[in-house]
Design an enzyme around this catalytic site. Structure first.
Site, PDB file in Angstrom:
ATOM      1  N   TYR A 151      -7.601  -6.236   5.720  1.00 45.05           N
ATOM      2  CA  TYR A 151      -8.381  -4.942   5.650  1.00 45.05           C
ATOM      3  C   TYR A 151      -9.712  -5.286   5.605  1.00 45.05           C
ATOM      4  CZ  TYR A 151      -4.374  -1.793   5.471  1.00 45.05           C
ATOM      5  OH  TYR A 151      -3.156  -0.893   5.641  1.00 45.05           O
ATOM      6  N   LYS A 196       4.369 -14.272   1.954  1.00 48.24           N
ATOM      7  CA  LYS A 196       4.973 -15.120   2.910  1.00 48.24           C
ATOM      8  C   LYS A 196       4.447 -16.413   2.739  1.00 48.24           C
ATOM      9  CE  LYS A 196       7.347 -15.373   6.859  1.00 48.24           C
ATOM     10  NZ  LYS A 196       8.545 -15.106   7.098  1.00 48.24           N
ATOM     11  N   ASP A 229       9.747 -10.776   4.610  1.00 47.09           N
ATOM     12  CA  ASP A 229      10.764 -10.308   5.421  1.00 47.09           C
ATOM     13  C   ASP A 229      12.224 -10.183   4.436  1.00 47.09           C
ATOM     14  OD1 ASP A 229      10.682 -13.082   4.901  1.00 47.09           O
ATOM     15  OD2 ASP A 229      11.230 -13.837   6.891  1.00 47.09           O
ATOM     16  N   ASP A 253       1.018  -1.954   2.183  1.00 46.37           N
ATOM     17  CA  ASP A 253       1.236  -0.757   3.076  1.00 46.37           C
ATOM     18  C   ASP A 253       2.448  -0.659   3.732  1.00 46.37           C
ATOM     19  OD1 ASP A 253      -0.138   1.297   4.579  1.00 46.37           O
ATOM     20  OD2 ASP A 253      -0.193  -0.094   6.394  1.00 46.37           O
ATOM     21  N   ASP A 257       5.827   2.397   2.967  1.00 44.66           N
ATOM     22  CA  ASP A 257       6.360   3.401   3.855  1.00 44.66           C
ATOM     23  C   ASP A 257       7.782   2.993   3.902  1.00 44.66           C
ATOM     24  OD1 ASP A 257       3.688   4.446   4.433  1.00 44.66           O
ATOM     25  OD2 ASP A 257       3.991   4.754   6.461  1.00 44.66           O
TER      26      ASP A 257
HETATM   27  C1  IPM Z   1      -2.346   4.184   3.245  1.00 44.37           C
HETATM   28  C2  IPM Z   1      -2.732   4.534   4.621  1.00 44.37           C
HETATM   29  C3  IPM Z   1      -4.216   3.582   4.928  1.00 44.37           C
HETATM   30  C4  IPM Z   1      -3.962   2.066   4.534  1.00 44.37           C
HETATM   31  C5  IPM Z   1      -4.950   3.864   6.021  1.00 44.37           C
HETATM   32  C6  IPM Z   1      -4.944   5.441   6.500  1.00 44.37           C
HETATM   33  C7  IPM Z   1      -6.216   3.190   6.464  1.00 44.37           C
HETATM   34  O1  IPM Z   1      -1.990   4.050   5.575  1.00 44.37           O
HETATM   35  O2  IPM Z   1      -2.875   4.372   2.262  1.00 44.37           O
HETATM   36  O3  IPM Z   1      -1.323   3.451   2.956  1.00 44.37           O
HETATM   37  O4  IPM Z   1      -3.417   1.369   5.578  1.00 44.37           O
HETATM   38  O5  IPM Z   1      -4.183   1.889   3.585  1.00 44.37           O
HETATM   39 MN    MN Z   2       0.004   3.313   4.930  1.00 51.78          MN
END
Ligand code: IPM
Ligand code: MN
Length: 365
Positions: A151, A196, A229, A253, A257
């Site tokens: 990032y 990894k 993975d 990240d 999710d």
């Molecule tokens: C998160 C979001 C951010 C990230 C984006 C919006 C830059 O997806 O906070 O998880 O990737 O960190």
């Molecule tokens: Mn995210």
């Protein structure tokens, strides 16, 4: 800053409010409403200083993180963010993208430790795509490194090639490992380091540094290693086995999710991004959801749970954090849910009102 004029534990705080874009302002409004209820019910005084970030800030000032916003955060105990981003800014050049506001605030305030708790709740099991028997007793904390890796590494692109450098230093790994170690000590004392290391040098550095920190400074904490993975798979097959999951920025990240689906909706997941000085940025894990913005459909629970995390981690109001979480869980038990979870769901403001009512009812009982 906390008000020092109060002899008792200070109950007066300053928070920078960052509504942002899309559904951000709607869930932010919900947070404001609940915080004002907590002034009545718990005597909690939170002074919100509203500022611009993301696309809203680009439109108003040309800058996704204006200097005034940074200044306001410097004078605050915490910041509360809705969401940033939307299709209207998708074509913008890299330095004028809404997400940059978020990335810069993380870097500016050294918010290296991102906490994303994943806790399933029995009355929501039915909303997860996973089998119910796998969802019992899931209580894991993802500790995502937030200010390093690909990032923030050097980036460039020409017509034919592009590069995002993934770089970590020993100190960056050590400090987030310490944070994870402290969290693990208050839980089941187990950390899964996700990496990894069979392919990446950065992962091999992570393993060496993290295991040294844990062995030397947290002898009561056990650490296991897992490839990312495999971790993605085990999160679905045996999620209840994890306690603390420690990982680098991009893996964290993606895995957070994925893990959100255990709880039923991304709209239920809070997060805290912390530095070493107790300042934190609190935000729902979900994004700006431009497709449902302005329709009163946004799920405010992720934001309200982020408020609870703020009370706990930056304002030192542990009892209040628990009280708010209990009210939220009661609402879940009663099926007070938005349309992402049930077709005939409640609106954002109806859910907010229900949480407020619970707070008031509890304070009287
Ligand atoms: C998160 C979001 C951010 C990230 C984006 C919006 C830059 O997806 O906070 O998880 O990737 O960190
Ligand atoms: Mn995210």
């Amino acid at each position: 800053m906390s008000d020092p004029s109060n002899n008792q534990k200070s109950r007066s705080f300053r928070v920078t409010g960052l509504p942002g874009d899309g559904i951000g302002p709607e869930v932010y409004e919900s947070a404001c409403s609940v915080l004002s209820a907590m002034e009545e019910t718990h005597g909690l005084q939170v002074k919100l200083d509203e500022q611009l970030i993301g696309g809203a800030a680009i439109d108003a000032t040309g800058d996704p993180l204006p200097a005034e916003t940074i200044e306001a955060c410097r004078n605050s105990d915490a910041a509360l963010l809705g969401a940033v981003g939307g299709p209207q800014w998708d074509g913008n050049p890299a330095h004028r993208r809404p997400e940059l506001g978020l990335l810069r605030i993380r870097a500016e305030f050294n918010l290296f430790c991102n906490l994303r708790p994943i806790v399933t709740h029995p009355s929501l099991h039915g909303f997860s795509p996973l089998r119910e028997d796998r969802l019992n007793h899931v209580d894991l904390m993802i500790v995502r490194e937030l200010t390093g890796g690909s990032y923030f590494g050097k980036k460039w692109r020409n017509d034919d090639e592009a590069e995002d450098v993934c770089r970590y230093t020993r100190e960056e790994v050590a400090r987030v490992t310490r944070a994870a170690g402290q969290i693990a000590q208050c839980r089941d004392k187990r950390i899964t380091l996700v990496d990894k290391a069979n392919v990446l040098e950065t992962s091999r550095l992570w393993r060496a540094v993290a295991s040294q920190v844990i062995e030397e400074e947290f002898p009561d904490v056990q650490m296991e290693n897992m490839y990312v993975d495999a971790a993605a798979m085990h999160l679905l097959t045996r999620p209840a086995d994890f306690d603390v999951m420690l990982t680098e920025n991009l893996f964290g990240d993606i895995l957070s999710d994925e893990a959100s689906m255990l709880c039923g909706s991304l709209g239920l997941l809070p997060s805290a991004s912390l530095n070493d000085e107790q300042f934190g940025l609190y935000e729902p894990v979900h994004g700006s959801a431009p497709d449902i913005a302005g329709q009163g459909k946004a799920n405010p629970y992720a934001m309200l749970l982020s408020v609870a995390m703020m009370l706990r981690h930056s304002l030192g109001c542990h009892g209040e954090a628990v009280a708010l979480e209990e009210c939220i869980h009661e609402c879940w038990n009663e099926g007070i849910l938005t349309k992402d979870l049930r077709e005939d769901g409640y609106s954002t403001t109806e859910v907010t009102a229900a949480v407020r009512e619970k707070l008031v009812a509890h304070s009287k009982s």
